[in-house]
Design a protein around this motif. Structure first.
Motif, PDB file in Angstrom:
ATOM      1  N   TYR A  95     145.290 -17.241 -17.248  1.00 22.82           N
ATOM      2  CA  TYR A  95     144.183 -17.345 -16.300  1.00 22.82           C
ATOM      3  C   TYR A  95     142.909 -17.796 -17.002  1.00 22.82           C
ATOM      4  O   TYR A  95     142.629 -17.381 -18.125  1.00 22.82           O
ATOM      5  N   SER A  96     142.142 -18.615 -16.309  1.00 24.23           N
ATOM      6  CA  SER A  96     140.791 -18.983 -16.751  1.00 24.23           C
ATOM      7  C   SER A  96     139.891 -18.860 -15.524  1.00 24.23           C
ATOM      8  O   SER A  96     139.984 -19.672 -14.602  1.00 24.23           O
ATOM      9  N   GLN A  97     139.043 -17.840 -15.531  1.00 26.01           N
ATOM     10  CA  GLN A  97     138.246 -17.520 -14.344  1.00 26.01           C
ATOM     11  C   GLN A  97     136.766 -17.770 -14.573  1.00 26.01           C
ATOM     12  O   GLN A  97     136.239 -17.557 -15.674  1.00 26.01           O
ATOM     13  N   GLN A  98     136.116 -18.222 -13.517  1.00 25.30           N
ATOM     14  CA  GLN A  98     134.680 -18.488 -13.553  1.00 25.30           C
ATOM     15  C   GLN A  98     133.920 -17.222 -13.934  1.00 25.30           C
ATOM     16  O   GLN A  98     134.177 -16.144 -13.397  1.00 25.30           O
ATOM     17  N   SER A  99     132.993 -17.360 -14.869  1.00 22.07           N
ATOM     18  CA  SER A  99     132.249 -16.215 -15.370  1.00 22.07           C
ATOM     19  C   SER A  99     131.007 -15.944 -14.523  1.00 22.07           C
ATOM     20  O   SER A  99     130.258 -16.859 -14.180  1.00 22.07           O
ATOM     21  N   GLN A 100     130.777 -14.666 -14.219  1.00 20.46           N
ATOM     22  CA  GLN A 100     129.546 -14.285 -13.526  1.00 20.46           C
ATOM     23  C   GLN A 100     128.381 -14.126 -14.508  1.00 20.46           C
ATOM     24  O   GLN A 100     127.247 -13.949 -14.093  1.00 20.46           O
ATOM     25  N   ARG A 101     128.663 -14.202 -15.803  1.00 17.52           N
ATOM     26  CA  ARG A 101     127.580 -14.163 -16.794  1.00 17.52           C
ATOM     27  C   ARG A 101     126.874 -15.511 -16.887  1.00 17.52           C
ATOM     28  O   ARG A 101     125.677 -15.580 -17.146  1.00 17.52           O
ATOM     29  N   GLU A 130     123.167 -11.083   2.152  1.00 15.62           N
ATOM     30  CA  GLU A 130     121.802 -11.575   1.901  1.00 15.62           C
ATOM     31  C   GLU A 130     121.021 -10.577   1.055  1.00 15.62           C
ATOM     32  O   GLU A 130     120.304 -10.957   0.114  1.00 15.62           O
ATOM     33  N   ASP A 131     121.169  -9.293   1.394  1.00 18.04           N
ATOM     34  CA  ASP A 131     120.459  -8.250   0.647  1.00 18.04           C
ATOM     35  C   ASP A 131     120.919  -8.203  -0.808  1.00 18.04           C
ATOM     36  O   ASP A 131     120.110  -8.055  -1.734  1.00 18.04           O
ATOM     37  N   VAL A 132     122.219  -8.314  -1.006  1.00 14.34           N
ATOM     38  CA  VAL A 132     122.770  -8.279  -2.361  1.00 14.34           C
ATOM     39  C   VAL A 132     122.280  -9.475  -3.177  1.00 14.34           C
ATOM     40  O   VAL A 132     121.883  -9.345  -4.335  1.00 14.34           O
ATOM     41  N   SER A 133     122.310 -10.648  -2.543  1.00 16.01           N
ATOM     42  CA  SER A 133     121.860 -11.847  -3.238  1.00 16.01           C
ATOM     43  C   SER A 133     120.390 -11.729  -3.642  1.00 16.01           C
ATOM     44  O   SER A 133     120.000 -12.108  -4.751  1.00 16.01           O
ATOM     45  N   GLU A 134     119.599 -11.167  -2.745  1.00 19.24           N
ATOM     46  CA  GLU A 134     118.175 -10.980  -3.040  1.00 19.24           C
ATOM     47  C   GLU A 134     117.983  -9.957  -4.161  1.00 19.24           C
ATOM     48  O   GLU A 134     117.178 -10.152  -5.077  1.00 19.24           O
ATOM     49  N   ASP A 138     116.225 -10.524  -7.773  1.00 19.56           N
ATOM     50  CA  ASP A 138     115.098  -9.688  -8.172  1.00 19.56           C
ATOM     51  C   ASP A 138     115.364  -9.010  -9.516  1.00 19.56           C
ATOM     52  O   ASP A 138     114.498  -8.981 -10.406  1.00 19.56           O
ATOM     53  N   LEU A 139     116.558  -8.445  -9.659  1.00 20.83           N
ATOM     54  CA  LEU A 139     116.906  -7.751 -10.903  1.00 20.83           C
ATOM     55  C   LEU A 139     116.911  -8.706 -12.092  1.00 20.83           C
ATOM     56  O   LEU A 139     116.431  -8.362 -13.185  1.00 20.83           O
ATOM     57  N   ARG A 140     117.422  -9.886 -11.861  1.00 21.43           N
ATOM     58  CA  ARG A 140     117.451 -10.879 -12.938  1.00 21.43           C
ATOM     59  C   ARG A 140     116.036 -11.243 -13.370  1.00 21.43           C
ATOM     60  O   ARG A 140     115.741 -11.313 -14.578  1.00 21.43           O
ATOM     61  N   ASP A 141     115.157 -11.450 -12.409  1.00 18.29           N
ATOM     62  CA  ASP A 141     113.764 -11.790 -12.730  1.00 18.29           C
ATOM     63  C   ASP A 141     113.069 -10.650 -13.473  1.00 18.29           C
ATOM     64  O   ASP A 141     112.332 -10.876 -14.447  1.00 18.29           O
ATOM     65  N   GLU A 149     115.902 -11.784 -20.925  1.00 21.98           N
ATOM     66  CA  GLU A 149     116.048 -13.243 -20.955  1.00 21.98           C
ATOM     67  C   GLU A 149     117.490 -13.686 -20.693  1.00 21.98           C
ATOM     68  O   GLU A 149     118.024 -13.462 -19.631  1.00 21.98           O
ATOM     69  N   SER A 150     118.149 -14.324 -21.670  1.00 29.12           N
ATOM     70  CA  SER A 150     119.469 -14.910 -21.438  1.00 29.12           C
ATOM     71  C   SER A 150     120.530 -13.864 -21.114  1.00 29.12           C
ATOM     72  O   SER A 150     121.605 -14.194 -20.610  1.00 29.12           O
ATOM     73  N   LYS A 151     120.245 -12.598 -21.404  1.00 32.72           N
ATOM     74  CA  LYS A 151     121.195 -11.529 -21.125  1.00 32.72           C
ATOM     75  C   LYS A 151     120.986 -10.907 -19.745  1.00 32.72           C
ATOM     76  O   LYS A 151     121.722  -9.996 -19.352  1.00 32.72           O
ATOM     77  N   ALA A 152     119.992 -11.379 -19.016  1.00 30.88           N
ATOM     78  CA  ALA A 152     119.682 -10.772 -17.720  1.00 30.88           C
ATOM     79  C   ALA A 152     120.850 -10.886 -16.743  1.00 30.88           C
ATOM     80  O   ALA A 152     121.124  -9.968 -15.968  1.00 30.88           O
ATOM     81  N   ASN A 153     121.548 -12.024 -16.770  1.00 31.95           N
ATOM     82  CA  ASN A 153     122.636 -12.242 -15.808  1.00 31.95           C
ATOM     83  C   ASN A 153     123.737 -11.203 -15.943  1.00 31.95           C
ATOM     84  O   ASN A 153     124.309 -10.747 -14.949  1.00 31.95           O
ATOM     85  N   GLU A 154     124.081 -10.837 -17.183  1.00 31.59           N
ATOM     86  CA  GLU A 154     125.226  -9.950 -17.378  1.00 31.59           C
ATOM     87  C   GLU A 154     124.950  -8.540 -16.865  1.00 31.59           C
ATOM     88  O   GLU A 154     125.891  -7.794 -16.565  1.00 31.59           O
ATOM     89  N   ASP A 155     123.664  -8.159 -16.757  1.00 33.40           N
ATOM     90  CA  ASP A 155     123.327  -6.846 -16.199  1.00 33.40           C
ATOM     91  C   ASP A 155     123.065  -6.926 -14.697  1.00 33.40           C
ATOM     92  O   ASP A 155     123.496  -6.033 -13.957  1.00 33.40           O
ATOM     93  N   ALA A 156     122.400  -7.973 -14.256  1.00 29.06           N
ATOM     94  CA  ALA A 156     122.119  -8.117 -12.826  1.00 29.06           C
ATOM     95  C   ALA A 156     123.404  -8.248 -12.010  1.00 29.06           C
ATOM     96  O   ALA A 156     123.470  -7.806 -10.857  1.00 29.06           O
TER      97      ALA A 156
END
Length: 246
Positions: A95-101, A130-134, A138-141, A149-156
């Motif tokens: 398997y090769s799956q799209q990363s959410q990071r 919509e709420d989740v996406s928002e 917000d969390l990423r920002d 910074e670049s690690k924000a995605n992996e926690d958000a």
């Protein structure tokens, strides 16, 4: 943040799959060396219909390990993370799956048909998406502002739901695919993974009918349901029912 439709594409499969399976089976029962037979197979000197008949007859005996020499690779998009978690439980596969990071531009999603057909349920579901996406944005920002910074995605991404759409490349050999179809084409399988399995099976039947024409839910091959009465869907009689009638 749109709803994403299912798309299943066959990217590749082992070249000359029928001839390779035929040669593999023949080696089990043939005194000679199948490498000497191989050029004749590729040249069409042994009719494909004859190859298919031989393979089918051996499969009916229960001998199926030579089909492992052929593999299929699929690209799948428009499935939920809930669905991909079920698929990757099939361990004899790659398997090769799209990363959410690293993929963070959008959050497409999959909505269950049972929810989609009820207006108030669909509205509530879409509002939550919509709420989740928002919240994710917000969390990423906020994390970026606090030096993540670049690690924000992996926690958000921890707030992203099971419904979040994902893309995956799947490679399975024929034996694993037959097992996958046995389980996932069954009416008791969850609707989304069954939809993926049905689409994959259609592609396999086009490419290698000698192996996959009879593939599908186990009951369709046996003529009865291998589940207990408690779990049977009713399409076929259970084994116990057949024995009681005998």
């Amino acid at each position: 943040m749109p709803q994403k439709p299912l798309r299943v594409e066959l990217l590749s499969h082992t070249p000359d799959p029928l001839s390779l399976i035929y040669a593999s089976f023949r080696q089990c029962y043939h005194a000679g060396f199948v490498a000497d037979m191989w050029p004749k197979l590729l040249a069409g000197e042994i009719e494909r219909e004859k190859q298919a008949q031989f393979v089918s007859s051996v499969l009916e005996s229960g001998h199926d390990s030579p089909v492992e020499h052929v593999s299929f690779t699929f690209a799948v998009e428009g499935i939920s993370r809930a669905c991909s978690h079920q698929i990757v439980r099939h361990r004899i596969a790659s398997y090769s799956q799209q990363s959410q990071r690293y993929v963070t531009d959008t959050m497409d999603y999959v909505i269950p048909p049972a929810i989609e057909k009820i207006p108030e349920a669909k509205a509530r579901f879409e509002k939550f998406m919509e709420d989740v996406s928002e919240a994710y944005g917000d969390l990423r920002d906020i994390l970026v502002e606090h030096g993540r910074e670049s690690k924000a995605n992996e926690d958000a991404r921890f707030v992203l739901p099971q419904a979040a759409e994902t893309k995956i490349v799947i490679t399975m050999n024929c034996r694993s695919l037959l097992h996958f179809f046995n389980l996932r084409c069954c009416t008791r399988a969850q609707w989304e993974v069954r939809k993926v399995a049905d689409a994959m099976l259609r592609e396999c039947r086009k490419a290698l009918p000698a192996i996959f024409d009879a593939a599908g839910a186990r009951c369709e091959q046996l003529g009865y349901c291998p589940e207990s009465e408690r779990f049977a869907c009713g399409r076929y009689p259970t084994r116990a029912e057949l024995l009681n009638k005998a």
